[in-house]
Write an enzyme that holds these catalytic residues in place. Structure first.
Site, mmCIF file in Angstrom:
data_model
loop_
_atom_site.group_PDB
_atom_site.id
_atom_site.type_symbol
_atom_site.label_atom_id
_atom_site.label_comp_id
_atom_site.label_asym_id
_atom_site.label_seq_id
_atom_site.Cartn_x
_atom_site.Cartn_y
_atom_site.Cartn_z
ATOM 1 N N ASN A 2 9.106 13.303 -1.313
ATOM 2 C CA ASN A 2 9.614 12.859 -0.010
ATOM 3 C C ASN A 2 10.245 14.018 0.753
ATOM 4 O OD1 ASN A 2 8.888 10.213 -0.413
ATOM 5 N ND2 ASN A 2 10.955 9.456 -0.800
ATOM 6 N N ARG A 5 -5.060 4.313 6.255
ATOM 7 C CA ARG A 5 -5.006 5.029 4.969
ATOM 8 C C ARG A 5 -5.800 4.211 3.964
ATOM 9 N NH1 ARG A 5 -1.163 8.958 5.679
ATOM 10 N NH2 ARG A 5 0.642 8.468 6.974
ATOM 11 N N ARG A 32 -1.587 11.182 9.171
ATOM 12 C CA ARG A 32 -1.050 12.403 8.563
ATOM 13 C C ARG A 32 -1.161 12.414 7.042
ATOM 14 N NH1 ARG A 32 4.224 12.776 10.728
ATOM 15 N NH2 ARG A 32 3.448 13.945 12.510
ATOM 16 N N HIS A 92 -2.862 2.205 14.338
ATOM 17 C CA HIS A 92 -2.104 1.853 13.134
ATOM 18 C C HIS A 92 -2.231 0.366 12.803
ATOM 19 C CE1 HIS A 92 1.775 1.622 10.708
ATOM 20 N NE2 HIS A 92 1.137 2.631 10.156
ATOM 21 N N TYR A 144 2.851 -1.212 -2.970
ATOM 22 C CA TYR A 144 3.573 -1.489 -1.731
ATOM 23 C C TYR A 144 3.679 -2.992 -1.510
ATOM 24 C CZ TYR A 144 2.744 3.390 -0.209
ATOM 25 O OH TYR A 144 2.708 4.759 -0.108
ATOM 26 N N ARG A 169 14.528 -0.581 5.328
ATOM 27 C CA ARG A 169 14.412 0.246 4.128
ATOM 28 C C ARG A 169 14.859 1.682 4.361
ATOM 29 N NH1 ARG A 169 8.777 1.515 3.312
ATOM 30 N NH2 ARG A 169 9.257 3.606 4.024
ATOM 31 N N HIS A 213 7.439 -2.584 2.445
ATOM 32 C CA HIS A 213 6.602 -2.070 3.530
ATOM 33 C C HIS A 213 6.298 -3.098 4.618
ATOM 34 C CE1 HIS A 213 2.831 -0.131 5.185
ATOM 35 N NE2 HIS A 213 3.642 0.908 5.118
#
Length: 712
Positions: A60, A384, A414, A444, A477, A573, A601
């Site tokens: 991270n 993703r 990314r 997205h 997730y 979160r 998530h």
């Protein structure tokens, strides 16, 4: 009347643009990473899971420097001195970030050296130093080095004819100070190969021994520099600017432009330098002069570098007793044992809560669509996807079966750019129509539409989600998926695909709210509705579960809602720029963060609406990038049983007293103290409930579960 006027005057004096009302984004993110680090310290977590959390804090932090710190450094180099939401300049932010990161690194290594490695040793898993190797270990390592490692390792000298090499970011390197026969000082570097495991396994009768690959290279370093004296050999690690900007209006071919930019990521400007604490003065000064890293971004490390590699230890096989008890996502009782998935969705809307309920149903939906002769077309957005994907396989198969397949692949996602470019090419090769997102916007939204010819005419089946169509991360997730074939939703999704793939203007949406045009406006309107209800004497109530809260306009309207007695509970979160406990402004707002086994998530939005609750799921967080620079969807959930399902989920999150941490007026996050009666962990409860629900369903059917068609 006078009292009422006084109150209005008091409200007018509140300046909601005051910098002191907001927390800096970067510092708030670092606070989140501290919460992840706390999980590595938490003795309630199994040992190897603690290693995993320590690895996550490291990876991270690496990404944080590659993107966020790199951006601030660029602003400083450009002499930009604008203020952020909290009133800090880029330079001030970098100073505060450096202070927090130093503390974080210190805590990481205390956790590793003082807690985790000693506990690992008790389990007969030892990380050895060179002097601890026995004859058998040395014999194995000698063979491994000469046959496997030595041919791959490439030492790089630095002199007049060979300038300082462009070392890749994130990998561990060995810096070498040498002396020649004349006594002159020379320098060289050895990039530690990343194609090998970081931890070499040495099996023994007394458990498992581990040995670092860089220690192996150091052990046999003389083979690389024969004829020279090695004065010192020490580890260092460079983190480079990993962001890149693309002038999309200028880019003739977006794929070529991104592929070119990806190469820049490997050689970007250094934004962080980690060095071994015992590195000698000569080598240290040489690196600092060559790399030109600001001293605030130089970190001296007391043990081995790059703790993200601890993921190798957390994934060790044969030590399941040191990991979380295995949990298999449960089948949905709406789908299990029923062969025609389209018939089920025709009858009612269905919600799935991952990873508690299986993502296999989404894969099965696509499988049936690609094989069903009545299906004419499939349209999907991919953000993703991951490296191995049955989703891609079925889209390709659908195209090969003659379906019209349209896929919007976001090649600007990314750190997934290379994967997505590869999938885009594979899909195009198979005959799919591939669109690479929109100029200036990232797509997205998570959408999947199947167009089917039925007796009654053309029917569209829709799946929308808060999470990506990534087969691997759906087990890690927490997300929510939604199936429907209602015409109002279908019209909106069709229209949105037309916007994404053609030159269609956004319509007046029937059900969805879509960023960047209407989503933010709708959220603010829903919050303002709670304010009006409260002003009229009703009970205003808002519950929001999201990953991040940064958008100033949204925070301001939440402050206004709090000032008007609306009860606000936020489950955020990560980043939270809103402050709690500000007298007269945020007294009625509570913020909690939950970090646990699964990455929280999903985004769920609840508005009391005077006793007739409105509930939504969304792909969007409350950040300017999501609300203004991405294509996102806010999806109303209207079927009463599904609304209640979401309410029950939110209530469980608010009851958690095991993993929940609550934001304090000081800016700290403190763990909620469990009541003596019962400890509640929302993730554990959801696992138990999903199992219980499915077992109850099987019992009710009064048949053996093995008679049902199986999930893969």
């Amino acid at each position: 009347m006078a009292k009422s006027n006084n109150k209005k005057e008091k409200d007018k004096k509140v300046d909601l643009d005051d910098y002191s009302l907001y927390t800096n984004r970067e510092l708030s993110w670092l606070d989140f990473n501290f919460r992840v680090l706390e999980e590595a310290y938490d003795k309630e977590n199994p040992l190897l899971e603690r290693f995993k959390f320590l690895a996550i804090t490291s990876s991270n932090l690496e990404e944080f420097f590659m993107i966020r710190v790199a951006g601030l450094e660029e602003q400083v180099r450009a002499s930009y001195s604008g203020l952020d939401i909290s009133g800090l300049t880029p330079t001030q932010q970098l100073i505060l970030i450096s202070q927090k990161v130093n503390k974080m690194l210190e805590m990481q290594y205390v956790c590793l050296i003082d807690e985790l490695l000693p506990l690992l040793k008790k389990e007969n898993i030892r990380l050895l130093k060179s002097e601890e190797l026995d004859e058998k270990d040395t014999e194995f390592l000698d063979s491994y080095f000469k046959t496997t490692v030595f041919p791959v390792v490439t030492p790089m000298a630095v002199d007049q004819s060979r300038p300082f090499p462009i070392l890749p970011g994130s990998g561990v390197n060995l810096g070498v100070e040498l002396q020649n026969e004349k006594g002159e000082t020379l320098f060289a570097f050895i990039p530690v190969p990343t194609i090998f495991p970081r931890f070499i396994k040495l099996n023994s009768e007394n458990g498992l021994k581990l040995f670092l690959i860089e220690d192996l290279i150091k052990k046999y370093s003389g083979l690389f520099f024969s004829g020279y004296k090695i004065v010192e050999m020490s580890e260092f690690r460079i983190t480079r600017d990993g962001d890149f900007s693309i002038d999309e209006d200028d880019a003739r071919d977006l794929l070529i432009e991104i592929q070119s930019s990806l190469k820049e990521r490997r050689t970007g400007f250094p934004v962080k330098l980690e060095i071994s604490k015992n590195m000698g003065k000569n080598l240290k000064n040489f690196l600092l002069n060559i790399l030109n890293v600001r001293m605030e971004n130089v970190y001296e490390i007391s043990s081995f570098l790059d703790l993200s590699s601890l993921m190798e230890i957390s994934n060790l096989e044969g030590y399941e007793h040191l990991k979380y008890e295995h949990y298999s996502p449960q089948p949905s009782i709406e789908f299990y044992g029923k062969e025609d998935i389209f018939k089920i969705i025709s009858e009612k809307d269905v919600l799935l809560h991952h990873p508690y309920e299986s993502f296999e149903h989404v894969v099965e939906f696509l499988r049936q669509a690609c094989e069903d002769p009545q299906v004419l077309a499939i349209k999907q957005t991919l953000y993703r996807v991951g490296k191995k994907s049955p989703i891609i396989d079925y889209l390709i198969k659908a195209a090969e079966n003659g379906k019209q397949v349209t896929v919007v692949v976001e090649v600007k996602a990314r750190f997934d750019e290379e994967n997505n470019i590869q999938w885009a090419k594979e899909l195009e090769k198979a005959g799919c129509h591939v669109v690479y997102g929109l100029v200036g916007l990232k797509v997205h939204a998570k959408l999947l539409m199947v167009v089917r010819k039925e007796e009654s005419g053309i029917k569209r089946y829709i799946h929308m989600s808060t999470g990506n169509y990534n087969y691997i991360t759906t087990r890690l997730y927490e997300d929510i998926g939604f199936f429907t074939c209602k015409e109002s939703y279908a019209q909106d999704v069709s229209a949105l695909f037309n916007v994404l793939t053609g030159y269609s203007r956004p319509p007046t949406w029937k059900k969805l709210s879509v960023a960047p045009t209407t989503l933010k406006e709708m959220l603010i309107k829903l919050i303002e509705n709670e304010i009006e209800i409260s002003k009229k004497g009703g009970k205003g109530k808002i519950i929001i579960k999201a990953n991040s809260l940064l958008d100033k306009n949204v925070i301001k309207v939440l402050y206004k809602a709090s000032m008007n007695k609306v009860d606000i509970k936020l489950i955020i979160r990560g980043i939270c720029s809103l402050k709690v406990g500000i007298k007269g402004i945020s007294d009625n707002i509570k913020v909690r963060s939950i970090v646990g086994r699964y990455l929280e998530h999903s985004r769920i939005y609840y508005f009391e609406n005077n006793g007739d609750p409105k509930l939504f799921i969304s792909s969007a967080d409350l950040m300017p990038r999501n609300l203004e620079r991405r294509v996102e969807t806010l999806i109303p959930i209207e079927q009463e049983n599904l609304k209640q399902n979401l309410i029950d989920i939110l209530q469980l999150y608010l009851k958690d007293n095991f993993k929940a941490r609550e934001l304090q007026p000081t800016g700290e996050y403190l763990k909620v103290s469990p009541k003596k009666s019962k400890i509640i962990s929302v993730q554990d409860e959801l696992m138990k409930e999903s199992k219980k629900k499915f077992q109850k369903f099987l019992k009710k059917q009064e048949v053996d579960q093995f008679n049902f068609p199986k999930l893969k």
